[in-house]
Scaffold this active site. Structure first.
Site, PDB file in Angstrom:
ATOM      1  N   ASN A  62       0.473  -1.228  -0.178  1.00 24.78           N
ATOM      2  CA  ASN A  62      -0.088   0.714  -0.464  1.00 24.78           C
ATOM      3  C   ASN A  62       1.041   1.087  -0.204  1.00 24.78           C
ATOM      4  OD1 ASN A  62      -1.772   1.925   0.796  1.00 24.78           O
ATOM      5  ND2 ASN A  62      -2.273   1.194   2.515  1.00 24.78           N
ATOM      6  N   LYS A  92      -0.141   4.111  -0.104  1.00 20.37           N
ATOM      7  CA  LYS A  92      -0.962   5.080   0.569  1.00 20.37           C
ATOM      8  C   LYS A  92      -0.418   6.216  -0.585  1.00 20.37           C
ATOM      9  CE  LYS A  92       0.205   2.749   5.158  1.00 20.37           C
ATOM     10  NZ  LYS A  92       0.359   3.031   6.469  1.00 20.37           N
ATOM     11  N   HIS A 116      -8.998   1.082   4.877  1.00 23.57           N
ATOM     12  CA  HIS A 116      -8.072   0.888   6.609  1.00 23.57           C
ATOM     13  C   HIS A 116      -8.377   2.045   6.538  1.00 23.57           C
ATOM     14  CE1 HIS A 116      -4.387   2.304   6.519  1.00 23.57           C
ATOM     15  NE2 HIS A 116      -3.814   0.988   5.673  1.00 23.57           N
ATOM     16  N   GLU A 119      -6.696   4.476   7.823  1.00 27.14           N
ATOM     17  CA  GLU A 119      -6.471   5.742   8.022  1.00 27.14           C
ATOM     18  C   GLU A 119      -8.027   6.384   7.285  1.00 27.14           C
ATOM     19  OE1 GLU A 119      -2.819   5.224   5.698  1.00 27.14           O
ATOM     20  OE2 GLU A 119      -1.886   5.298   7.928  1.00 27.14           O
ATOM     21  N   GLU A 143      -4.094  -5.148  10.828  1.00 25.41           N
ATOM     22  CA  GLU A 143      -3.448  -3.964  10.655  1.00 25.41           C
ATOM     23  C   GLU A 143      -3.966  -3.322  12.436  1.00 25.41           C
ATOM     24  OE1 GLU A 143      -1.736  -2.642   6.887  1.00 25.41           O
ATOM     25  OE2 GLU A 143      -3.433  -1.551   6.873  1.00 25.41           O
ATOM     26  N   GLY A 158       3.366   2.092  10.844  1.00 26.15           N
ATOM     27  CA  GLY A 158       4.129   3.389  10.419  1.00 26.15           C
ATOM     28  C   GLY A 158       4.996   3.323  11.374  1.00 26.15           C
ATOM     29  N   SER A 203       4.083  -2.446  10.032  1.00 28.34           N
ATOM     30  CA  SER A 203       5.403  -2.032  10.604  1.00 28.34           C
ATOM     31  C   SER A 203       6.051  -3.534   9.711  1.00 28.34           C
ATOM     32  CB  SER A 203       6.148  -2.425  11.918  1.00 28.34           C
ATOM     33  OG  SER A 203       5.572  -0.920  12.198  1.00 28.34           O
TER      34      SER A 203
HETATM   35  P1  13P Z   1       3.631   0.196   7.648  1.00 33.49           P
HETATM   36  O1  13P Z   1       3.985  -1.344   6.880  1.00 33.49           O
HETATM   37  O2  13P Z   1       4.180   1.615   6.939  1.00 33.49           O
HETATM   38  O3  13P Z   1       3.498   0.288   8.918  1.00 33.49           O
HETATM   39  O4  13P Z   1       1.908   0.648   6.631  1.00 33.49           O
HETATM   40  C1  13P Z   1       1.128  -0.890   7.120  1.00 33.49           C
HETATM   41  C2  13P Z   1      -0.279   0.043   6.772  1.00 33.49           C
HETATM   42  O5  13P Z   1      -0.886   0.612   6.829  1.00 33.49           O
HETATM   43  C3  13P Z   1      -0.017  -0.956   5.159  1.00 33.49           C
HETATM   44  O6  13P Z   1      -1.518  -0.606   4.607  1.00 33.49           O
END
Ligand code: 13P
Length: 247
Positions: free
Chosen positions: A8, A10, A92, A94, A162, A168, A207
Site C-alpha cells: 500500500n 498510501k 484502511h 487511515e 492491521e 508506521g 510495520s
Molecule cells: P506500514 O507498513 O508503513 O506500517 O503500514 C502498514 C499499512 O498501513 C499498510 O496498509
C-alpha cells in the site's frame, strides 16, 4: 492457497516511482506468491500497463460505494477496474480515521468492488487503547462482521489485520498476539461463510519489513502481508516477497 504480498503506497509515489516496479519485476519475475501493489489513484493506470503480462497485480486504495454519479473527487470501483486494477483496499484505518468511514461504508464499498469485479482487501484493527483495555478481539470481530456483505468468497475477499498502533511505528504485536487475532478471524469467517473461509487470505499489516517478515509468515493463518512503508522500495518489498515465497 496462494499467499499474497500486498503493498500500500498510501499518498506516496510520482511517475518516477514506477522505476521501483521495473526493478521489482526484474528481480522477482516469477515469485512463489501473489504480488499486489496499490499505488495512489494517479498511478493505477500506468502501473497496470507496466504490470501487464507480469506476476504483479495492481489495486486501488479506496473506492466509492456507487458505480458512478455526482461525487466530485471520488473514484468508483468500475473506474479502478477500467484502469487495470484487480483489487481495492477498503476500510484502511487511515480512511476510517481521516474520513470517518464506518463499517457500513466499508460494507457498501465492498459490494461496489465486487460488482465491478474487483477483489476487496478489507482492513480491520484495534487502536492501542482498545488493545490495552483487552478489547482487541471484540473490536476486530465487530468490524469484520459489519464491514462484510453476504457473498464473500475466497476469490473476492482478502482480510488485512492491521493494528492501528503498529502502522508506521516500527512496533508490532508479539507473534502470539498476531496468531491469536488471525485464528480468531478465521474462526469468525468460517462461522459465517463456511468452508469458503478456509481459502480466504488473511494478511497481517503494520510495520512489516524484511527483518520481521519470515517469523510473521511462519504463523498459522497468516497468508501474507499488507505492507506500507517497506513497499515503496523494490529491494525491501522484494525481500518480503521472497520471504513469503519461502514460507
Ligand atoms: P506500514 O507498513 O508503513 O506500517 O503500514 C502498514 C499499512 O498501513 C499498510 O496498509
Amino acid at each position: 492457497m496462494r499467499k499474497l504480498a500486498a503493498g500500500n503506497w498510501k499518498m506516496n509515489g510520482m511517475a518516477a516511482s514506477l522505476s521501483e516496479v521495473t526493478a521489482l519485476l526484474a528481480a522477482h519475475p516469477a515469485p512463489g506468491c501473489e504480488m499486489l501493489l496499490c499505488p495512489p489513484a494517479t498511478l493505477v493506470a500506468a502501473m497496470a500497463a507496466q504490470a501487464r503480462g507480469s506476476a504483479l497485480q495492481v489495486g486501488g486504495q479506496d473506492c466509492h460505494a456507487k458505480l458512478s454519479g455526482a461525487h466530485t473527487g471520488d473514484i468508483s470501483a468500475a473506474m479502478l477496474a477500467d484502469a487495470g486494477a484487480s483489487h481495492v483496499i477498503l476500510g484502511h484505518s487511515e480512511r476510517r480515521a481521516d474520513h470517518g468511514e464506518s463499517d457500513e461504508d466499508v460494507r457498501m464499498k465492498t459490494g461496489a468492488a465486487w460488482a465491478a469485479g474487483l477483489v476487496a482487501v478489507v482492513c480491520v484493527g484495534e487502536t492501542e487503547a482498545q488493545r490495552d483495555a483487552g478489547q482487541t478481539l471484540a473490536v476486530v470481530g465487530a468490524q469484520l462482521k459489519a464491514s462484510l456483505p453476504e457473498g464473500a468468497t475466497a476469490a473476492n475477499l482478502v482480510i488485512a489485520y492491521e493494528p492501528v498502533w503498529a502502522i508506521g511505528t516500527g512496533r508490532t504485536p508479539t507473534l502470539a498476539e498476531i496468531a491469536e487475532v488471525h485464528g480468531f478471524l478465521r474462526a469468525e469467517l468460517t462461522a459465517r461463510f463456511g468452508a469458503e473461509a478456509g481459502g480466504m487470505r488473511l494478511l497481517y499489516g503494520g510495520s512489516v519489513k524484511p527483518s520481521n517478515a519470515t517469523e510473521i509468515f511462519a504463523l498459522a493463518d497468516v497468508d501474507g502481508a499488507l505492507v506500507g512503508g517497506a513497499s515503496l522500495k523494490a529491494a525491501d518489498f522484494g525481500a518480503i516477497v521472497a520471504a513469503l515465497s519461502a514460507a
